[in-house]
Design a protein around this motif. Sequence first.
Motif, PDB file in Angstrom:
ATOM      1  N   THR A  39      -2.882  10.932  -0.729  1.00 14.90           N
ATOM      2  CA  THR A  39      -2.802  10.347   0.668  1.00 14.90           C
ATOM      3  C   THR A  39      -3.344   9.281   0.908  1.00 14.90           C
ATOM      4  OG1 THR A  39      -5.064  11.728   1.087  1.00 14.90           O
ATOM      5  CG2 THR A  39      -3.018  13.054   1.358  1.00 14.90           C
ATOM      6  N   LYS A  40      -3.192   8.702   2.194  1.00 13.84           N
ATOM      7  CA  LYS A  40      -3.723   7.446   2.482  1.00 13.84           C
ATOM      8  C   LYS A  40      -5.210   7.351   2.464  1.00 13.84           C
ATOM      9  CE  LYS A  40      -2.150   6.851   6.499  1.00 13.84           C
ATOM     10  NZ  LYS A  40      -2.125   6.231   8.038  1.00 13.84           N
ATOM     11  N   GLN A  41      -5.772   8.449   2.879  1.00 11.71           N
ATOM     12  CA  GLN A  41      -7.448   8.503   2.813  1.00 11.71           C
ATOM     13  C   GLN A  41      -8.018   8.309   1.499  1.00 11.71           C
ATOM     14  OE1 GLN A  41      -5.378   9.931   4.723  1.00 11.71           O
ATOM     15  NE2 GLN A  41      -5.994   9.150   6.658  1.00 11.71           N
ATOM     16  N   SER A  42      -7.345   9.204   0.630  1.00  5.92           N
ATOM     17  CA  SER A  42      -7.917   8.968  -0.871  1.00  5.92           C
ATOM     18  C   SER A  42      -7.625   7.448  -1.400  1.00  5.92           C
ATOM     19  CB  SER A  42      -6.934  10.045  -1.715  1.00  5.92           C
ATOM     20  OG  SER A  42      -7.158  11.425  -1.272  1.00  5.92           O
ATOM     21  N   LEU A  43      -6.617   6.851  -1.094  1.00  2.32           N
ATOM     22  CA  LEU A  43      -6.308   5.742  -1.500  1.00  2.32           C
ATOM     23  C   LEU A  43      -6.992   4.918  -1.087  1.00  2.32           C
ATOM     24  CD1 LEU A  43      -4.922   3.603  -3.454  1.00  2.32           C
ATOM     25  CD2 LEU A  43      -3.170   3.314  -1.867  1.00  2.32           C
ATOM     26  N   ALA A  44      -7.270   4.826   0.453  1.00  7.49           N
ATOM     27  CA  ALA A  44      -8.156   3.889   1.065  1.00  7.49           C
ATOM     28  C   ALA A  44      -9.698   3.826   0.503  1.00  7.49           C
ATOM     29  CB  ALA A  44      -8.285   4.350   2.658  1.00  7.49           C
ATOM     30  N   ARG A  45     -10.161   4.887   0.114  1.00 12.89           N
ATOM     31  CA  ARG A  45     -11.696   4.898  -0.330  1.00 12.89           C
ATOM     32  C   ARG A  45     -11.758   4.045  -1.749  1.00 12.89           C
ATOM     33  NH1 ARG A  45     -12.490  10.385   1.015  1.00 12.89           N
ATOM     34  NH2 ARG A  45     -10.774  10.664  -0.203  1.00 12.89           N
ATOM     35  N   VAL A  46     -10.695   4.261  -2.401  1.00  8.50           N
ATOM     36  CA  VAL A  46     -11.024   3.595  -3.826  1.00  8.50           C
ATOM     37  C   VAL A  46     -10.696   2.181  -3.557  1.00  8.50           C
ATOM     38  CG1 VAL A  46     -10.503   5.585  -5.290  1.00  8.50           C
ATOM     39  CG2 VAL A  46      -8.827   4.164  -4.618  1.00  8.50           C
ATOM     40  N   LEU A  47      -9.499   1.821  -2.583  1.00  5.33           N
ATOM     41  CA  LEU A  47      -9.160   0.517  -2.369  1.00  5.33           C
ATOM     42  C   LEU A  47     -10.161  -0.079  -1.691  1.00  5.33           C
ATOM     43  CD1 LEU A  47      -6.520  -0.401  -3.544  1.00  5.33           C
ATOM     44  CD2 LEU A  47      -5.520  -0.077  -1.312  1.00  5.33           C
ATOM     45  N   VAL A  58       0.823  -1.127   0.031  1.00  4.45           N
ATOM     46  CA  VAL A  58      -0.062  -0.065   0.230  1.00  4.45           C
ATOM     47  C   VAL A  58       0.846   1.369   0.121  1.00  4.45           C
ATOM     48  CG1 VAL A  58      -1.801   1.491   1.209  1.00  4.45           C
ATOM     49  CG2 VAL A  58      -2.034  -1.271   0.920  1.00  4.45           C
ATOM     50  N   GLY A  59       1.873   1.265   0.954  1.00  7.40           N
ATOM     51  CA  GLY A  59       2.771   2.231   0.931  1.00  7.40           C
ATOM     52  C   GLY A  59       3.576   2.576  -0.565  1.00  7.40           C
ATOM     53  N   ASP A  60       3.875   1.792  -1.195  1.00  6.46           N
ATOM     54  CA  ASP A  60       4.559   1.938  -2.433  1.00  6.46           C
ATOM     55  C   ASP A  60       3.263   2.460  -3.477  1.00  6.46           C
ATOM     56  OD1 ASP A  60       6.871   1.153  -1.401  1.00  6.46           O
ATOM     57  OD2 ASP A  60       6.629  -1.165  -2.190  1.00  6.46           O
ATOM     58  N   LEU A  61       2.385   1.861  -3.276  1.00  6.93           N
ATOM     59  CA  LEU A  61       1.200   2.568  -4.294  1.00  6.93           C
ATOM     60  C   LEU A  61       1.069   3.915  -4.004  1.00  6.93           C
ATOM     61  CD1 LEU A  61      -0.755   1.877  -6.495  1.00  6.93           C
ATOM     62  CD2 LEU A  61      -2.125   1.028  -4.886  1.00  6.93           C
ATOM     63  N   LEU A  62       1.059   4.303  -2.768  1.00  7.76           N
ATOM     64  CA  LEU A  62       0.768   5.851  -2.363  1.00  7.76           C
ATOM     65  C   LEU A  62       1.828   6.542  -3.108  1.00  7.76           C
ATOM     66  CD1 LEU A  62      -0.319   5.670   1.320  1.00  7.76           C
ATOM     67  CD2 LEU A  62      -1.435   6.332  -0.502  1.00  7.76           C
TER      68      LEU A  62
END
Lengths: 192, 192
Positions: free
Chosen positions: B92-100, B82-86
């Motif tokens: 931000t983590k939040q933006s990615l978390a939503r779609v993920l 996840v961190g590398d994808l970020l």
Amino acid sequence: MPDPKGAAAALDPRPPEPKSHAAAGASLLFLREEEMRAAQDLLFFAYRDFTNAADVILDELGMGRAHHRALHFIGRNPGIAVGDLLGLLRITKQSLARVLTTLVEQGYVAQTQGRADRRQRLLTLTPAGQALERRLFERQRERLVAAYREAGAQAVEGFRRVMRGIMDEAARAYLDRTEAVAREARPRAGSR
Amino acid sequence: MPDPKGAAAALDPRPPEPKSHAAAGASLLFLREEEMRAAQDLLFFAYRDFTNAADVILDELGMGRAHHRALHFIGRNPGIAVGDLLGLLRITKQSLARVLTTLVEQGYVAQTQGRADRRQRLLTLTPAGQALERRLFERQRERLVAAYREAGAQAVEGFRRVMRGIMDEAARAYLDRTEAVAREARPRAGSR
DNA sequence: TAACTAGGGCAGGATTGTTGACTGATCTAG
DNA sequence: CTAGATCAGTCAACAATCCTGCCCTAGTTA
């Protein structure tokens, strides 16, 4: 869990339309799957970092990329009508109205009534708007100049051709018009 | 607040660093102001229409471009943390978390615990995810193939070089790594 | 054990985009 | 001159995407 078809296809470098064009042959390798994937990466990273270059200034002023885009196209098309600007940006009236309102209120953009059609509000950059647009542009220009110079004139021509090919026909037509206007205004470096 | 210098400069096609490079001379015209402005246009329109190509499918599924970007980079980097994808997406983590979250819930992305570091959630595309990513990719590939074929192999190489020059050093390094991995997996078309 | 790291989650807010409907001013055709 | 089309501004309501902070758990590392 793994999908053999999908996984296999991802590794399969089949060239689309193998030998339809004459002087192609093995050089059509650049149309392989992997090349197309790599092009996705190129577009994403180049656009990300290019637009990012101006963000610092925009943040200071409490503006976003939408403001920059509007400034850019008004600067390049002085006296453009609102409807035409909408067509370039491909956004809705509301989205444009928001940024346009702040740009006008803060004195970066001026509206004048159209002479031929008095319903139109023709948009131009004020001196302040020109200065701001220039500040934003300078940031992006640094990257462009470095990239262009390093790649060379021939590579730049290739870049131009590929980029034109990716965009819509309407966008290409717009670029042609803009180019013609620029040549007319300064007819020493142009062709013809 | 008005800056008369900015207005004058906007009309001045001075080439930056006139003759610092040797084999340049008059051909450095491609670094003129107008050329840089035109490049802004190219990037805007090409990116706009390229990303737009996949929007129809995304809309049907109630997803956005953020989902597509995540699918793309997970597909190209199976088992990415996840961190590398970020770091790649620069969000931000939040933006990615939503779609993920939605991608995992709907069965497009699978998470497996890292072996070396069990805190990590390694991301891969499920068969459904691979199929969806491929559908999205096909739309964009049409444009790319047409543009690449029309422009020719040499233009494509120039395109590649300029795009690499525009992006950050970190992005270039990532592309180099990806390229090396691709060559390793399929060492017949590569160099070396 | 203590400090750090990977990842998830929440609160709260800003920006940018959408659709749809309405108003006013102006142009154009019958 | 009237009817309809067009250009532009505006309102309401909503959705996607991003942000900053902060806190938590689990696992790694010193």
